[in-house]
Design a protein around this motif. Structure first.
Motif, short mmCIF file in Angstrom:
data_model
loop_
_atom_site.label_atom_id
_atom_site.label_comp_id
_atom_site.label_asym_id
_atom_site.label_seq_id
_atom_site.Cartn_x
_atom_site.Cartn_y
_atom_site.Cartn_z
N UNK A 79 -62.81 -24.08 53.03
CA UNK A 79 -62.81 -25.46 52.47
C UNK A 79 -64.09 -25.82 51.85
N UNK A 80 -64.36 -26.72 50.94
CA UNK A 80 -65.56 -27.06 50.60
C UNK A 80 -66.19 -28.19 51.63
N UNK A 81 -65.41 -29.04 52.17
CA UNK A 81 -65.98 -30.07 53.05
C UNK A 81 -64.67 -30.19 53.92
N UNK A 82 -65.23 -30.33 55.43
CA UNK A 82 -64.18 -30.82 56.37
C UNK A 82 -63.97 -32.44 56.28
N UNK A 83 -63.08 -32.78 56.43
CA UNK A 83 -62.53 -34.34 56.48
C UNK A 83 -61.60 -34.36 57.74
N UNK A 122 -51.04 -32.27 53.58
CA UNK A 122 -49.57 -31.90 54.06
C UNK A 122 -49.66 -30.33 53.59
N UNK A 123 -50.34 -29.99 52.62
CA UNK A 123 -50.31 -28.56 51.93
C UNK A 123 -51.05 -27.74 52.84
N UNK A 124 -52.32 -28.43 53.10
CA UNK A 124 -53.47 -27.69 53.77
C UNK A 124 -53.03 -26.89 55.12
N UNK A 125 -52.37 -27.76 55.86
CA UNK A 125 -51.99 -27.06 57.12
C UNK A 125 -50.68 -26.53 57.42
N UNK A 126 -49.76 -26.27 56.14
CA UNK A 126 -48.50 -25.94 56.26
C UNK A 126 -48.29 -24.50 56.30
N UNK A 127 -47.42 -24.00 56.96
CA UNK A 127 -46.70 -22.50 57.17
C UNK A 127 -46.30 -22.07 55.81
#
Length: 525
Positions: free
Chosen positions: A52-56, A80-85
């Motif tokens: 990722x560009x930046x951690x939030x 919701x997309x970022x951590x999905x299987x």
């Protein structure tokens, strides 16, 4: 019309003018990476969902995540997309397809935000309204409010689709559904372009009160230092950009899928709309040019009516004709000014007069006219004529103008590009170029927008890919845009050469992909 409130309208600080510039610069960089044999992947497009560009922090909201940077937001940035299987199981091509669809949504949100400024801050300004007559208001803003309403409705439906299924959402069916509304508002707005430009320039040059009010309005922070003119031209830019976004989605859809059919139909609807818009603008421009010329041109030869619905000006200019005195032992050369008006159906040869007037002494149908490099013909028939021309200090750029029923005329050109442009303009009409028949033709990419100044020039937007037809030795290029097959001349400093054969082949393959999809979809009907 029920005003709908977009959830994405404030998801970015950028107005569309800046948003579009960021996206186009990324497209240019992406092409450069392909050109240098690097992996075809955008720098902001992670190879893994974990890069990722930046951690939030987890508590940051979805809208906050979309507002992280000044760059265009990514679909994969959504929590919701970022951590999905599901994302982990998607192929790179599937991820790119979703990113392309998400870009269409986010760019529409940015576009609507700019339209809101254009309508609410400028068009509805009481101060500005007081400076304009009813006719000036109509010409200046046209149906801008209707354009804004159609964009709001389009964005609302896009958001609904997105929220129904954030992983496999579709957008092309929504674009196809709204295509009739796009035509209803964009066609009259774009057609009004000539009157809009003339009105704006006249007010700017001749109305001091308008200038003062405009300066105050443009200095407001809501404009982000952008001019009214940049807001007024947004619909022209957006409708073209929307077609390219749909084209980008189409290239990435699975062949034979329902989504490919919807993308093809939506792309075709936008392509036809843009073609109709351009034809309307060209028709209005041509009519005005013909009316103006009819007041400036006199005929000493047989008169024919100049104004015609089907006639348009292709190219015009003053040149120098060479007259050879073959009776003189030294082959004396004299010169005279001559003005050419080349239309799509005829050529007028005139003597220029004072006050911008012309006296036509000859004319011929375009089909009876040819232009060629003079030195070749001269070397064949009168070998010493060309040497005489050069010895007397005339440029080597000489065009031989041939009219079927008249003697040939030698015309002096003061640059290589001027000669080549006239030869190209005088050539017989060409059929549509088959790009796949030119796999080795050079290609260039636009890195700086170019606005066409003459009828034979090609307007360019950042990231346009152009196939090169020919170069002049003084910095001009004739080319064909891959996206719409438009042909014309442009300065070489606005483009960069695509040196990689792999990159050129990839560009041609993508354009052929669109052509094949259209044939497949519309041949079935």
């Amino acid at each position: 019309f029920r005003r709908r409130h977009s959830k994405l309208i404030n998801s970015s600080r950028l107005l569309y003018q800046e948003y579009s510039d960021v996206v186009l610069n990324k497209a240019i960089q992406s092409q450069k990476r392909v050109d240098s044999f690097a992996e075809d992947i955008e720098s902001s497009f992670p190879s893994s969902p974990r890069l990722r560009r930046k951690v939030l922090s987890p508590q940051d909201s979805y809208l906050q995540r979309l507002s992280v940077s000044s760059n265009a937001s990514l679909w994969q940035d959504i929590p919701m997309i970022r951590g999905s299987r599901i994302l982990l199981n998607m192929s790179r091509d599937e991820q790119k397809l979703q990113e392309a669809k998400f870009e269409l949504i986010m760019s529409e949100a940015s576009y609507l935000r700019s339209l809101n400024v254009a309508v609410d801050h400028f068009q509805r300004s009481v101060e500005l309204q007081a400076m304009l007559t009813n006719q000036e208001r109509q010409w200046l803003f046209s149906r801008l409010n209707d354009v804004r309403d159609v964009s709001a409705s389009f964005l609302f439906d896009l958001e609904e689709k997105f929220e129904e299924d954030m992983f496999t959402f579709h957008v092309c069916d929504v674009a196809l559904k709204h295509a009739p509304e796009f035509r209803r508002v964009y066609l009259p707005y774009v057609t009004n372009q000539t009157y809009q430009e003339q009105t704006f320039q006249r007010l700017l040059n001749g109305n001091a009160g308008f200038q003062q009010v405009l300066e105050r309005l443009e200095s407001d922070p809501v404009c982000q230092r952008l001019s009214l003119k940049s807001f007024l031209i947004l619909p022209f830019q957006r409708i073209t950009r929307l077609k390219l976004l749909l084209q980008n989605i189409l290239k990435r859809t699975r062949p034979g899928s329902e989504e490919e059919v919807q993308a093809t139909q939506a792309y075709d609807a936008l392509e036809k709309l843009i073609k109709d818009c351009n034809e309307n603008v060209q028709r209005m421009k041509s009519t005005e040019e013909l009316i103006y010329l009819s007041q400036k041109i006199e005929f000493e030869c047989k008169i024919f009516p100049l104004i015609s619905q089907s006639r348009r000006l292709v190219k015009c200019g003053e040149l120098t004709a060479l007259d050879f005195n073959t009776l003189s032992p030294k082959w004396k050369v004299t010169t005279r000014p001559i003005y050419l008006h080349l239309f799509n159906d005829c050529l007028l040869l005139s003597r220029p007069k004072e006050g911008g007037r012309f006296v036509v002494f000859d004319h011929a149908p375009s089909s009876d006219v040819r232009g060629e490099k003079c030195e070749m013909k001269l070397h064949g028939t009168n070998k010493n004529v060309f040497d005489t021309v050069r010895a007397q200090g005339y440029p080597q750029h000489i065009l031989l103008l041939s009219l079927t029923l008249n003697p040939d005329t030698c015309l002096v050109m003061f640059s290589s590009s001027e000669k080549l442009r006239w030869i190209s303009a005088l050539a017989p009409p060409r059929g549509e170029l088959d790009l796949l028949e030119c796999p080795d033709a050079p290609q260039v990419q636009c890195i700086k927008t170019y606005k066409a100044r003459e009828n034979d020039e090609l307007a360019l937007e950042k990231a346009d890919i152009i196939m090169v037809m020919q170069y002049s030795n003084d910095g001009w290029i004739e080319g064909v845009k891959l996206s719409d097959r438009e042909r014309g001349w442009f300065p070489s400093e606005h483009v960069e050469l695509i040196s990689s054969k792999h990159a050129r082949q990839k560009n041609l393959k993508e354009e052929q992909r669109v052509k094949n999809a259209k044939q497949q979809v519309f041949c079935k009907k």
